[in-house]
Design an enzyme around this catalytic site. Structure first.
Site, PDB file in Angstrom:
ATOM      1  N   GLU A  45     -44.343  59.994  71.069  1.00  8.89           N
ATOM      2  CA  GLU A  45     -44.070  58.715  71.726  1.00  8.89           C
ATOM      3  C   GLU A  45     -43.076  57.851  70.960  1.00  8.89           C
ATOM      4  O   GLU A  45     -43.232  57.632  69.759  1.00  8.89           O
ATOM      5  CB  GLU A  45     -45.389  57.934  71.860  1.00  8.89           C
ATOM      6  CG  GLU A  45     -45.263  56.599  72.541  1.00  8.89           C
ATOM      7  CD  GLU A  45     -46.588  55.840  72.585  1.00  8.89           C
ATOM      8  OE1 GLU A  45     -46.672  54.841  73.314  1.00  8.89           O
ATOM      9  OE2 GLU A  45     -47.533  56.237  71.876  1.00  8.89           O
TER      10      GLU A  45
ATOM     11  N   GLU B 281     -51.435  50.548  79.499  1.00  8.51           N
ATOM     12  CA  GLU B 281     -51.580  50.307  78.060  1.00  8.51           C
ATOM     13  C   GLU B 281     -51.070  48.913  77.719  1.00  8.51           C
ATOM     14  O   GLU B 281     -50.396  48.707  76.724  1.00  8.51           O
ATOM     15  CB  GLU B 281     -50.845  51.381  77.239  1.00  8.51           C
ATOM     16  CG  GLU B 281     -51.407  51.494  75.822  1.00  8.51           C
ATOM     17  CD  GLU B 281     -50.489  52.243  74.856  1.00  8.51           C
ATOM     18  OE1 GLU B 281     -51.003  52.873  73.935  1.00  8.51           O
ATOM     19  OE2 GLU B 281     -49.256  52.171  75.034  1.00  8.51           O
TER      20      GLU B 281
END
Length: 276
Positions: free
Chosen positions: A159, A257
Site C-alpha cells: 500500500e 478506511e
C-alpha cells in the site's frame, strides 16, 4: 462491463474496524459493525503491536467475528507499534524472525476465517540504514508472506501511505514497483492496495491510475480528502472513481478506511440512500 456497486447500503462495503468504531474495545467492534448493517470487516493487526499473540488471544478475536456473524475480508500483518509511529516491519532489517512468526499466525487466522486479503505495510526508512538493504529485506519478507498465504488462496497487498514522511511508498507507482520485484522473486499472489485517499493526498492522478491499472488492483480503500473523513465530507469524486474502476475490470471489495466518531460515522449512507 458496467458497475454493479451499490453506494447506498452498508452491506456493500467492508468496514475497517481499526479506523472506525475506535471508541469501543477491539473485540467489540465486529458486533458494532454488524449492528450498523455491515456484513464484512477488516482490521489492522488487532493485538497491540504484538507479532505473536497467544492462542487464547487469537481465539478471542476469531470468536468476536463469529459471534457477530461478520466475514473477515481483510487483515494487516503485524506493523510494529502503530500508535508509536511505526508503519510496517517488512523493510526493517533485524525484524525478520518476528515477521516470519507473525506470518504463521496470519495464515492460521486466514484459514479459520476464510480471509484472503493481507496488507503488509512496508515500513519507514531508518536513518543510517542503507535504503537498498531495506528494500531487499522487504522483497524477501513479502515473498515469504506471499508463499505462505498462497496455501489458503490469499493475496499479499502493498500500500502507498500518506502522513509519514519516512514511508517510501507514497504513490501507486512506488507500490507497483515493489510488487513487480516480489513477483520477479517468484511470488505471483501480490498486488497493490489502491487507497484512493492516500494516493490523492500524496499527489497521484487517481483517475489516470484507475484508467491504467484498475484491473490489477488487489483491493480498494476509501476516505475523503481533505481530512480522511466519510465520503461526502471532502472533495474527492469517490463514486466516480469506484464506478470507473469496476467498468475497467476491478471486481474486489470497497473498504471504508476513514476516521469519524461512531455517532455520525454512517450518516452519509442515509443521505446517499435518500438521494439515490
Amino acid at each position: 462491463m458496467t458497475a454493479t456497486f451499490d453506494f447506498t447500503t452498508a452491506d456493500s462495503y467492508v468496514l475497517n474496524c481499526s479506523t472506525l468504531l475506535t471508541e469501543l474495545p477491539v473485540m467489540e467492534r465486529a458486533q458494532a459493525a454488524k449492528d450498523a448493517g455491515f456484513d464484512r470487516v477488516e482490521f489492522w493487526w488487532p493485538f497491540d503491536g504484538n507479532p505473536t499473540p497467544s492462542p487464547a488471544e487469537v481465539d478471542e478475536f476469531i470468536d468476536s467475528l463469529e459471534s457477530a456473524g461478520v466475514e473477515l475480508a481483510g487483515l494487516n500483518f503485524w506493523a510494529g507499534n502503530m500508535a508509536g509511529g511505526d508503519r510496517g516491519m517488512v523493510s526493517v532489517p533485524g525484524a525478520e524472525a518476528d515477521f516470519a512468526a507473525n506470518v504463521d499466525i496470519v495464515v492460521e487466522i486466514g484459514r479459520r476465517t476464510g480471509c484472503k486479503a493481507f496488507n503488509a505495510l512496508y515500513g519507514l526508512r531508518i536513518e543510517g540504514q542503507d535504503a537498498a538493504d531495506q528494500d531487499a529485506t522487504a522483497v524477501a519478507n513479502l515473498a515469504l508472506a506471499a508463499r505462505a498465504v498462497a496455501e489458503i488462496g490469499g493475496t499479499v497487498l502493498v500500500e502507498p501511505v500518506s502522513g509519514a514522511e519516512a514511508y517510501p511508498l507514497k504513490r501507486f507507482a512506488d507500490a507497483a514497483e515493489v510488487v513487480a520485484r516480489v513477483r520477479a522473486d517468484g511470488a505471483e499472489n501480490v498486488a497493490v492496495l489502491a487507497d484512493f485517499f492516500h494516493m490523492s493526498v500524496n499527489g497521484d492522478d487517481v483517475a489516470a491510475v484507475i484508467e491504467a491499472e484498475a484491473a490489477n488492483f488487489g483491493h480498494i480503500q476509501i476516505a475523503d480528502a481533505e481530512g480522511r473523513g466519510a465520503p461526502g465530507t471532502g472533495q474527492l469524486p469517490l463514486q466516480e472513481w469506484i464506478d470507473r474502476a469496476f467498468e475497467l475490470g476491478y471486481d474486489g471489495p470497497i473498504a471504508l478506511e476513514y476516521k469519524q466518531e461512531q455517532a455520525t460515522a454512517f450518516d452519509w449512507l442515509s443521505r446517499a440512500a435518500q438521494t439515490a
